[in-house]
Design an enzyme around this catalytic site. Sequence first.
Site, PDB file in Angstrom:
ATOM      1  N   GLU A 169       0.802  -1.231   0.000  1.00  0.00           N
ATOM      2  CA  GLU A 169       0.000   0.000   0.000  1.00  0.00           C
ATOM      3  C   GLU A 169       0.831   1.275   0.000  1.00  0.00           C
ATOM      4  OE1 GLU A 169      -2.778  -0.151   3.237  1.00  0.00           O
ATOM      5  OE2 GLU A 169      -3.850  -1.867   2.431  1.00  0.00           O
ATOM      6  N   GLU A 350      -5.427  -8.390   0.919  1.00  0.00           N
ATOM      7  CA  GLU A 350      -6.010  -8.052   2.224  1.00  0.00           C
ATOM      8  C   GLU A 350      -7.488  -7.762   2.053  1.00  0.00           C
ATOM      9  OE1 GLU A 350      -4.238  -4.914   4.609  1.00  0.00           O
ATOM     10  OE2 GLU A 350      -2.224  -5.600   4.062  1.00  0.00           O
TER      11      GLU A 350
HETATM   12  C1  FCB Z   1      -4.277  -1.977   5.746  1.00  0.00           C
HETATM   13  C2  FCB Z   1      -2.864  -2.283   6.201  1.00  0.00           C
HETATM   14  C3  FCB Z   1      -2.790  -3.324   7.281  1.00  0.00           C
HETATM   15  C4  FCB Z   1      -3.898  -3.146   8.300  1.00  0.00           C
HETATM   16  C5  FCB Z   1      -5.236  -3.059   7.617  1.00  0.00           C
HETATM   17  C6  FCB Z   1      -6.395  -2.943   8.557  1.00  0.00           C
HETATM   18  O1  FCB Z   1      -4.327  -0.722   5.160  1.00  0.00           O
HETATM   19  O2  FCB Z   1      -2.095  -2.739   5.108  1.00  0.00           O
HETATM   20  O3  FCB Z   1      -1.518  -3.280   7.860  1.00  0.00           O
HETATM   21  O4  FCB Z   1      -3.643  -2.054   9.072  1.00  0.00           O
HETATM   22  O5  FCB Z   1      -5.231  -1.938   6.767  1.00  0.00           O
END
Ligand code: FCB
Length: 447
Positions: A169, A350
């Site tokens: 990210e 994620e």
């Molecule tokens: C994302 C991050 C991860 C965690 C989630 C909830 O943006 O990559 O580390 O904090 O959010």
Amino acid sequence: MTTTPIPAFPSGFRWGVSTSAYQIEGGADADGRAPSIWDTFAGTPGRIVDGSSGATACDHYHRHTTDVALLADLGVDAYRFSVAWPRVRPDGGCPVNPAGLDFYERLVDDLLTAGIDPVATLFHWDLPQPLQDTGGWLNRDTAERFAEYADAVAARLGDRVKLWITLNEPFIHLSLGHGTGEHAPGQALFLDALPVAHHQLLAHGMAVAALRARGAGPVAITNHYSPVRPVGDTEADRAAAAGYHALHNRLFTDPLLGRGYPTGLTTPAVRDGDLDVIAAPIDVLGVNYYNPTGIRAAPEGSPLPFDLVELDGYPRTACDWPVVPGGLRDVLVWLHAEYGDTLPPVQVTESGCAYDDRPDAEGRVVDTDRIAYLDGHLRAVHEAITAGVDVQGYYVWSLLDNWEWAEGFTKRFGLVHVDYDTQTRTPKSSYTWFRDLIAAHRAAPRR
Ligand code: FCB
């Protein structure tokens, strides 16, 4: 939550979970690790809501055997973790700290023994503090240091890691870390932070070359995506939404896929040849999705050309983020439509949610909300696949409750509950649900 079963996913679809080093490892001083920008940030009063730090976190550094056993019982194909740069090169540059690499070697070997593919992210925001002291991501040299660090990790683990993710990210690290200052290193530069975007992308491209030179691969990068919804119906609102979409969703993806920077988002930091380095072919695009973003025109005097607005009408997680599963489908379909043949296969690296999970009188953690959340998001992924998007995996954020950056220990994202006083791990109902789902799909994948 609908009661019809989640449709079958293609055979070979990767089921996984994700974590990151600073959020779970602890062991902040162990075996030669030096501070990262997050140690510094967490040590600054007022930065973390509960005043905590990741110094101990889930103590995964000393308990990784327990955590690998949890992964094995869950039955995942892949485990995405991050390597802490300040363990491997505590000064940021030379020398390499072999003891830091030893930890990841133990982890990787234990994963392989358990039949789980190790997926390693090289940068999940924990920049060595000495590199911040020389300018951090505003300094082009940091990209060179990142490539050297990538080389050191690949030299040790290049034969065993099954997927390499250079950066996690970069947009969030740019925007919260350097745009508004809510994350480490706490800089509020607004749009003057754009060189941070370029130097992260350059670091990615140089690391791709370093990994390939070691024969390590496949290689990916993970971006954060959010469908942008204009709030308000003036021309200025629509223009603000389009501008924010370019910043959030295209600033990193356009140059990675060979298009250069979106109009208005380039920086004088770009030198001849950089865009070719950045556009080196990747094998997988990692997609992280949590929620859409509401945008309207900026109020008078704002340092930014847009205003972020709450989206009404949705259920919300404990982070107050709206639950919009269809946004994940929209992001995946948009990537496919926008980038066409230049888009590599995608993995959702994620997806997950925080709720106020607590053990009940019997010690069980019944997180029905999380099951409904994951069910909805998996259906959305399936819809994207049906619409023609090549999505090859889905990783739940996160295996464990963990240290959630500026939110400290106040937000629980895990499939496994962690009691931070005793370090007791208690699988939640969602863990059992995900385990059964993986088993069912493994037994009956679509051909
Ligand atoms: C994302 C991050 C991860 C965690 C989630 C909830 O943006 O990559 O580390 O904090 O959010």
